[in-house]
Design an enzyme around this catalytic site. Structure first.
Site, PDB file in Angstrom:
ATOM      1  N   TRP A 287       0.822  -1.211   0.000  1.00 27.41           N
ATOM      2  CA  TRP A 287       0.000   0.000   0.000  1.00 27.41           C
ATOM      3  C   TRP A 287       0.854   1.257   0.000  1.00 27.41           C
ATOM      4  O   TRP A 287       0.382   2.328  -0.392  1.00 27.41           O
ATOM      5  CB  TRP A 287      -0.965  -0.019   1.180  1.00 27.41           C
ATOM      6  CG  TRP A 287      -1.961  -1.128   1.073  1.00 27.41           C
ATOM      7  CD1 TRP A 287      -2.288  -2.038   2.032  1.00 27.41           C
ATOM      8  CD2 TRP A 287      -2.751  -1.483  -0.070  1.00 27.41           C
ATOM      9  NE1 TRP A 287      -3.225  -2.930   1.566  1.00 27.41           N
ATOM     10  CE2 TRP A 287      -3.515  -2.609   0.275  1.00 27.41           C
ATOM     11  CE3 TRP A 287      -2.870  -0.956  -1.361  1.00 27.41           C
ATOM     12  CZ2 TRP A 287      -4.395  -3.216  -0.618  1.00 27.41           C
ATOM     13  CZ3 TRP A 287      -3.742  -1.567  -2.257  1.00 27.41           C
ATOM     14  CH2 TRP A 287      -4.490  -2.673  -1.888  1.00 27.41           C
TER      15      TRP A 287
ATOM     16  N   ASP B 204      -9.861  -4.829  12.919  1.00 32.35           N
ATOM     17  CA  ASP B 204      -9.158  -6.086  12.657  1.00 32.35           C
ATOM     18  C   ASP B 204      -9.158  -6.932  13.926  1.00 32.35           C
ATOM     19  O   ASP B 204      -9.627  -6.498  14.983  1.00 32.35           O
ATOM     20  CB  ASP B 204      -7.722  -5.830  12.179  1.00 32.35           C
ATOM     21  CG  ASP B 204      -7.298  -6.829  11.102  1.00 32.35           C
ATOM     22  OD1 ASP B 204      -7.525  -8.049  11.307  1.00 32.35           O
ATOM     23  OD2 ASP B 204      -6.753  -6.416  10.060  1.00 32.35           O
TER      24      ASP B 204
ATOM     25  N   ASP C 132     -13.856  -9.606  14.978  1.00 33.11           N
ATOM     26  CA  ASP C 132     -13.886 -10.523  13.831  1.00 33.11           C
ATOM     27  C   ASP C 132     -15.119 -10.147  13.024  1.00 33.11           C
ATOM     28  O   ASP C 132     -16.239 -10.308  13.487  1.00 33.11           O
ATOM     29  CB  ASP C 132     -13.978 -11.961  14.338  1.00 33.11           C
ATOM     30  CG  ASP C 132     -14.053 -12.992  13.214  1.00 33.11           C
ATOM     31  OD1 ASP C 132     -14.591 -12.668  12.132  1.00 33.11           O
ATOM     32  OD2 ASP C 132     -13.604 -14.131  13.428  1.00 33.11           O
ATOM     33  N   PHE C 133     -14.933  -9.622  11.831  1.00 33.16           N
ATOM     34  CA  PHE C 133     -16.092  -9.057  11.113  1.00 33.16           C
ATOM     35  C   PHE C 133     -17.124 -10.095  10.682  1.00 33.16           C
ATOM     36  O   PHE C 133     -18.226  -9.742  10.296  1.00 33.16           O
ATOM     37  CB  PHE C 133     -15.684  -8.161   9.948  1.00 33.16           C
ATOM     38  CG  PHE C 133     -14.648  -8.706   8.990  1.00 33.16           C
ATOM     39  CD1 PHE C 133     -14.771  -9.946   8.403  1.00 33.16           C
ATOM     40  CD2 PHE C 133     -13.543  -7.925   8.649  1.00 33.16           C
ATOM     41  CE1 PHE C 133     -13.837 -10.416   7.507  1.00 33.16           C
ATOM     42  CE2 PHE C 133     -12.591  -8.387   7.744  1.00 33.16           C
ATOM     43  CZ  PHE C 133     -12.741  -9.630   7.175  1.00 33.16           C
TER      44      PHE C 133
ATOM     45  N   HIS D 274     -11.328 -11.112  -1.815  1.00 32.30           N
ATOM     46  CA  HIS D 274     -10.663 -12.176  -2.586  1.00 32.30           C
ATOM     47  C   HIS D 274     -10.187 -13.332  -1.707  1.00 32.30           C
ATOM     48  O   HIS D 274      -9.790 -14.371  -2.222  1.00 32.30           O
ATOM     49  CB  HIS D 274      -9.532 -11.611  -3.445  1.00 32.30           C
ATOM     50  CG  HIS D 274      -8.270 -11.282  -2.697  1.00 32.30           C
ATOM     51  ND1 HIS D 274      -7.085 -11.024  -3.349  1.00 32.30           N
ATOM     52  CD2 HIS D 274      -7.992 -11.153  -1.372  1.00 32.30           C
ATOM     53  CE1 HIS D 274      -6.135 -10.773  -2.468  1.00 32.30           C
ATOM     54  NE2 HIS D 274      -6.664 -10.835  -1.257  1.00 32.30           N
ATOM     55  N   ASP D 275     -10.241 -13.146  -0.389  1.00 34.74           N
ATOM     56  CA  ASP D 275      -9.849 -14.220   0.527  1.00 34.74           C
ATOM     57  C   ASP D 275     -10.957 -15.254   0.746  1.00 34.74           C
ATOM     58  O   ASP D 275     -10.690 -16.323   1.306  1.00 34.74           O
ATOM     59  CB  ASP D 275      -9.481 -13.647   1.900  1.00 34.74           C
ATOM     60  CG  ASP D 275      -8.205 -12.818   1.865  1.00 34.74           C
ATOM     61  OD1 ASP D 275      -7.310 -13.150   1.076  1.00 34.74           O
ATOM     62  OD2 ASP D 275      -8.122 -11.840   2.630  1.00 34.74           O
TER      63      ASP D 275
ATOM     64  N   GLN E 295      -3.583 -20.440  -0.718  1.00 31.19           N
ATOM     65  CA  GLN E 295      -3.461 -19.795   0.597  1.00 31.19           C
ATOM     66  C   GLN E 295      -4.779 -19.480   1.302  1.00 31.19           C
ATOM     67  O   GLN E 295      -4.773 -19.275   2.519  1.00 31.19           O
ATOM     68  CB  GLN E 295      -2.675 -18.487   0.462  1.00 31.19           C
ATOM     69  CG  GLN E 295      -1.176 -18.665   0.444  1.00 31.19           C
ATOM     70  CD  GLN E 295      -0.472 -17.412   0.917  1.00 31.19           C
ATOM     71  OE1 GLN E 295      -0.388 -16.433   0.196  1.00 31.19           O
ATOM     72  NE2 GLN E 295       0.027 -17.439   2.139  1.00 31.19           N
TER      73      GLN E 295
END
Length: 345
Positions: free
Chosen positions: A164, A210, A236-237, A255-256, A306
């Protein structure tokens, strides 16, 4: 591009098959400290570099020559022999001290991602990540595996911060986000994107959301205490509540996860979002026919080894946003590694 008749297919296949050699040369030079040693600008012979870094002379000379071939080092031939120095690219991106350093993500790829890719064939056969084979730990919780130790968590967070540091401004300026003052960066990790956000939009306040252990390290090591425009929220969302905000940023988050979990998360975001607010997705977008870009196709393979997720097209992300209730969806391709999708409530 020329016609298919112009291609030297044997040469192309050989280049593809040896591609991993290129990455390992760069990773190894980073790990051994070659670019940091040469950062001062003083050209050095291979034997002096080997002595200072504690390696064999023959091995170091071959590594240095390979780096010259990759344009990561330059060489000057004198009466005393060959003298090596960094190129501008190495000084900017491969030395630890550079503000734009990619050293940490290189080390994460070398020591973690690379080991998972060793089992790519198994991942394709089974359709799941390979933490169990690579590290002997459960693959049921990808982030539990990814954060299996404080050292691994630090490597991952530092690596994401380095990305980033050079890509953040591109995605945050893809749309004018200045109307949004209250921003929540879901899965904000080490805070590099949040820091770019408050730099680009000085009137904004960003909350990094987070896991508790991630927040603790971000506070201690990555986000300066004097940066009062950035705050933290532990949770934890998927299981905990999401704080109210005008804009939610999900950078390299969807994308995870598979589509069901993405819809679940986006629905929670929609319910928490203030009327008139929105959500900014930062992802590497596939072409609609999935013919490219190559980098994104490779990222999608990495998601296979992953995580539980994949890279998607703009239409696929739009469909997920619409299913959660978001509308007025806009897509901006930055021309760089990551793109931006904005949905409004």
């Amino acid at each position: 591009m020329g016609s298919t008749e112009d291609l030297d297919y044997p040469q192309v296949i050989l280049q593809y098959s040896s591609g991993f050699l290129v990455s390992k040369v760069m990773f190894t030079a980073c790990e051994l400290g070659v670019f940091d040693l040469l950062e001062s600008g003083e050209p050095l012979p291979s034997d002096a570099i080997a002595a200072r870094l504690g390696t064999s002379t023959t091995g170091m000379e071959r590594l240095l020559d390979a780096c010259v071939g990759l344009k990561l080092l330059a060489v000057e031939f004198t009466q005393e022999g060959a003298l090596y120095r960094n190129t501008d690219i190495s000084n900017i991106y491969l030395t630890k001290s550079s503000p734009k350093s990619q050293y940490h993500i290189m080390m994460y790829y070398s020591n973690t991602v690379y080991l998972c890719w060793h089992y790519l064939a198994d991942s394709v056969r089974e359709g799941r990540n390979q933490y169990e084979r690579a590290f002997g730990i459960s693959s049921e919780d990808p982030f539990g595996a990814m954060y299996r130790s404080e050292e691994e968590m630090l490597k991952f967070m530092a690596g994401q911060n380095s990305i980033w540091g050079i890509c953040g401004r591109d995605v945050l300026s893809a749309f004018d986000l200045s109307p949004f003052r209250q921003i929540c960066d879901l899965g904000g990790g080490g805070g590099a994107l949040a820091r770019e956000c408050v730099s680009l939009y000085p009137n904004s306040m960003v909350t990094i959301y987070d896991l508790p252990k991630v927040v603790q390290i971000a506070k201690e090591q990555f986000v300066p205490h004097e940066e009062h425009r950035i705050s933290f929220h532990e949770g934890d969302f998927f299981h905990d509540s999401i704080p109210e905000a005008e804009l939610y940023i999900l950078s390299k988050t969807l994308h995870d996860w598979d589509d069901d979990k993405c819809r679940q998360l986006l629905t929670k975001v929609y319910k928490a979002c203030k009327p008139g607010g929105g959500v900014l997705l930062v992802e590497s977008l596939l072409n609609e026919d999935k013919s490219g870009p190559l980098e994104t196709q490779l990222y999608s393979m990495n998601m296979l080894v992953q995580t539980e997720g994949k890279e998607r097209t703009a239409a696929e992300y739009s469909k997920l946003l619409e299913a959660a209730g978001f509308g007025d969806i806009q897509v901006k391709r930055t021309g760089k590694l990551y793109d931006a999708v904005l949905g409004r409530k």
